[in-house]
Write a protein that holds these residues in place. Structure first.
Motif, short mmCIF file in Angstrom:
data_model
loop_
_atom_site.label_atom_id
_atom_site.label_comp_id
_atom_site.label_asym_id
_atom_site.label_seq_id
_atom_site.Cartn_x
_atom_site.Cartn_y
_atom_site.Cartn_z
N VAL A 1 0.84 -1.19 0.00
CA VAL A 1 0.00 0.00 0.00
C VAL A 1 0.88 1.26 0.00
O VAL A 1 1.97 1.27 0.55
CB VAL A 1 -0.93 -0.03 1.23
CG1 VAL A 1 -0.17 0.21 2.51
CG2 VAL A 1 -2.07 0.96 1.08
N MET A 2 0.38 2.31 -0.65
CA MET A 2 1.17 3.53 -0.82
C MET A 2 0.71 4.64 0.12
O MET A 2 0.71 5.81 -0.26
CB MET A 2 1.06 4.03 -2.27
CG MET A 2 1.79 3.19 -3.29
SD MET A 2 3.56 3.56 -3.39
CE MET A 2 4.24 2.22 -2.46
N PHE A 3 0.28 4.27 1.34
CA PHE A 3 -0.13 5.30 2.31
C PHE A 3 0.91 6.42 2.37
O PHE A 3 0.59 7.59 2.39
CB PHE A 3 -0.24 4.69 3.71
CG PHE A 3 -1.48 3.90 3.96
CD1 PHE A 3 -2.62 4.11 3.22
CD2 PHE A 3 -1.52 2.94 4.96
CE1 PHE A 3 -3.78 3.38 3.47
CE2 PHE A 3 -2.66 2.20 5.22
CZ PHE A 3 -3.79 2.41 4.48
N GLY A 4 2.18 6.02 2.42
CA GLY A 4 3.25 7.02 2.51
C GLY A 4 3.58 7.34 3.96
O GLY A 4 2.79 7.08 4.88
N THR A 5 4.77 7.92 4.16
CA THR A 5 5.18 8.29 5.50
C THR A 5 5.58 9.76 5.59
O THR A 5 5.85 10.25 6.67
CB THR A 5 6.38 7.43 5.95
OG1 THR A 5 7.32 7.35 4.90
CG2 THR A 5 5.94 6.03 6.31
#
Lengths: 491, 213
Positions: free
Chosen positions: B126-130
């Motif tokens: 998943v590309m939720f990102g940080t």
């Protein structure tokens, strides 16, 4: 058999430890650290519009940002810890490692893992548009990334993951065998090491296969959170604390203050740490009750951490002035102060209240640097400062350079931490106040410029260390082996 | 038990890890098992197909050379490759794909993200990102024309003066109007983001006829 003859028949540590390999691991670690720091500097330059290599594909800041994080975790910290294990485990168990040949094999295999990870991240994306990649990817329904994979610290290209996992299994076998063979009660350090071997293997297996091959979406997010958190908490942290429990009593020449608190620290970490990963993804569609669980266990672990720090304060109590002259000891206790700060910060920032504002900002970046550099790298530098004279049979060429290394690193990372934390608060308010996006970028510039110079401070500290090491290596061998180093570790 | 090898290996090492995995990872897997993963083929919708065809009209020669026909099949390929470029170049380290329910995110970026939006092959992992250095991209598709994106990838400062985003000239054959295979794929992927949602905006006026074209 009397106690005296038993002691006489025990092998000497010098015959148990392969010191050459410890040296190799440390040199490999320092090489990767240089590469990682250069990657970090490149990204810092990019953000303030000073990147001189904007048009060179293989020097792309985006790719080197991943080299930065991966070279620290798998290059620097893993290599340094493996060198430390090679030295520590035989001494604590009075047993040789499973096999010397295996140790050498692990060393070379790990260099292959780290170097091909770097090569994959740098070159992989350039080859991604080949026809065979697309066809294979489509037929297997797999994201065939020749370069990085889309998970923080799990960027390791998919074709290296199985090799890395096999390497971790061999590491476990090599160093757990002497622990298993050792008789009598296990010292605290060995609890941490033993658990770390199990955890590191399981964490790597979980994070590098499940989110890439079987899970997607929200569930993958939960596993990703567990992975990025466990990599710090279940690989780096237990090895780091195990090292502290080993080395600090040696330098202070007295036992750890409280055995009971050691037990609380270890079992508290073991229970609470694995439960926290989801706190990296608060307010996501991951079920809210899991987010609350992660928050509560994070706050719980901070109490556990406090007991560990108290234990070490208790140990040095009465000998506090030793940190003035004893540089390794100073590295260790500075790292512990930073550890306490990060953990205190963590108990605050993990709450939904803080997350609202600081999630996705530089606050988190500052936190990460304080943990990985301010704590664990500082401990590793302390260990290296202590061990290199013993490994090389020479005193440090220059005490002054040792001091410069310490002060530049400690001040550099602390400035970076304060700077990025403050930047995070600003960015959070820029965003929530609905100013144009550019306002947040523009407003970050002073912080990003400060960060560059803080980073350069850290890098120049590193250069002092390398220079010192070079001159030490070239200096004539001391007449007597420096079992104790009077200059750095006064008795 | 607390200081024995077996206790540390099996309870602290394996046991607590397994407990955490079951409670934190197996639970959401079980909760969302009724939302199976969609393949990229299932993700192609009229909106992204429109953008894909539009790309072929905007950059006819480049499109002809690197993609061929603006078919559904080629759109699938472009989406897969586009995501790989997005990941490989590290876009996701500075751009999140997750509109939060707080911090006025929904006023800036659009509807708050929900689970079903992520249950597909292009969100594995998943590309939720940080970190957000640049804006969130969950609802980026359709907001800007593909020629804007082309120029922006070629040299972000041309269209966004203070942008610290790196340049990606290697996604082009020398000029912003000549995106190569990776460049076209990346623009397709960006235009796909949010195309599953009714709030998908159109940069230029669209008619029902164009969508069904």
């Amino acid at each position: 058999m009397s106690a005296a003859t038993e002691a006489a028949t025990q092998p000497l540590p010098e015959n148990l430890v392969n010191e050459k390999l410890v040296r190799w691991w440390f040199l490999a670690a320092l090489t990767y650290l240089a590469i990682s720091m250069l990657g970090g500097i490149l990204m810092a330059l990019q953000l303030i519009h000073w990147n001189p290599f904007t048009k060179i594909e293989l020097l792309s800041a985006g790719r080197w940002r991943m080299i930065h994080t991966n070279a620290v975790a798998y290059g620097f910290i893993a290599s340094a810890f493996l060198g430390m294990l090679e030295w520590t485990v035989p001494r604590l168990t009075m047993q040789r490692v499973l096999s010397d040949k295996l140790s050498y094999f692990i060393f070379f295999a790990w260099q292959v893992v780290v170097c091909s990870t770097a090569a994959g991240i740098i070159i992989g994306p350039s080859l991604q548009d080949q026809e065979w990649v697309a066809n294979l990817s489509a037929s297997l329904h797999l994201p065939m990334n020749l370069g990085a994979q889309g998970l923080e610290w799990g960027e390791t290209p998919f074709w290296i993951d199985p090799l890395a996992l096999a390497g971790l299994a061999l590491v476990g076998a090599n160093y757990m065998t002497p622990i298993a063979r050792a008789k009598g009660p296990m010292y605290v350090t060995l609890w941490y090491f033993m658990a770390a071997f199990v955890w590191t293997f399981l964490t790597y297996a979980m994070g590098n296969f499940l989110p890439e091959y079987s899970l997607q979406g929200t569930s993958a997010g939960a596993v990703s959170g567990l992975f990025i958190h466990d990599l710090v908490g279940l690989f780096v942290t237990p090895l780091g604390w195990g090292m502290m429990y080993y080395i600090v009593p040696i330098l202070l020449k007295k036992p750890i203050w409280s055995h009971g608190l050691s037990l609380v620290g270890f079992w508290g970490l073991a229970f609470f740490y694995p439960l926290q990963g989801i706190h990296h993804f608060l307010y996501t569609p991951i079920p809210m009750f899991l987010q609350y669980g992660a928050i509560i266990s994070t706050i719980a672990v901070e109490f556990v951490v406090a007991t560990v720090v108290i234990n070490f304060v208790g140990t040095i109590w009465g000998d506090g002035r030793k940190i003035v002259k004893d540089i390794p000891l100073r590295w260790f206790y500075t790292g512990m102060i930073f550890y306490f700060i990060t953990c205190f910060q963590c108990a605050l920032q993990v709450t939904l209240t803080f997350q609202k504002l600081i999630h996705f900002t530089d606050w988190v970046v500052g936190h990460a640097h304080l943990v990985m550099f301010g704590v664990f790298s500082m401990w590793i530098f302390g260990m290296m400062t202590y061990l290199f004279p013993r490994l090389l049979g020479r005193q440090w060429a220059s005490r002054r350079l040792c001091e410069w290394h310490y002060w530049l690193s400690a001040f550099g990372v602390f400035i970076m931490f304060l700077d990025l934390t403050l930047a995070g608060v600003f960015q959070g308010y820029y965003w929530s106040s609905l100013q144009p996006w550019d306002a947040s970028v523009y407003g970050s510039q002073p912080f990003w410029i400060t960060r560059l110079f803080a980073g350069l401070m850290i890098f120049s500290g590193y250069c002092c260390f390398i220079t010192n090491l070079y001159y030490t290596w070239r200096s004539p061998v001391a007449e007597t082996a420096p079992a104790t180093n009077p200059e750095l570790s006064p008795a | 038990m607390f200081e024995s090898k077996a206790g540390i290996f099996f309870i602290a090492g394996v046991g607590f890890f397994a407990f955490a995995f079951l409670s934190n990872a197996a639970v959401p897997v079980a909760m969302y098992r009724d939302q199976p993963e969609k393949t990229v083929e299932e993700l192609v919708n009229p909106r992204i197909l429109y953008q894909f065809k539009e790309l072929s009209r905007r950059f006819p020669e480049a499109f002809e050379d690197h993609v061929g026909e603006a078919s559904e099949e080629n759109c699938v390929k472009a989406l897969r490759l586009g995501r790989q470029v997005y990941v490989g170049e590290g876009c996701w380290h500075c751009h999140s794909q997750f509109v939060r329910p707080v911090s006025n995110d929904s006023r800036r970026f659009g509807a708050v993200s929900e689970t079903w939006e992520y249950q597909n092959e292009l969100q594995r992992p998943v590309m939720f990102g940080t970190r957000r250095v640049g804006p969130d991209l969950t609802r980026e598709g359709g907001r800007r024309g593909s020629d804007w994106h082309a120029v922006h990838f070629f040299r972000p400062k041309i269209v966004s003066t203070d942008s610290p985003m790196p340049e990606y000239p290697w996604l082009f054959d020398g000029a912003p109007d000549k995106p190569n295979k990776r460049g076209i794929a990346l623009i397709t992927y960006i235009q796909w983001l949010g195309s599953w949602h009714d709030t998908y905006p159109y940069y230029e006026e669209l008619t029902e006829m164009q969508l069904n074209e």
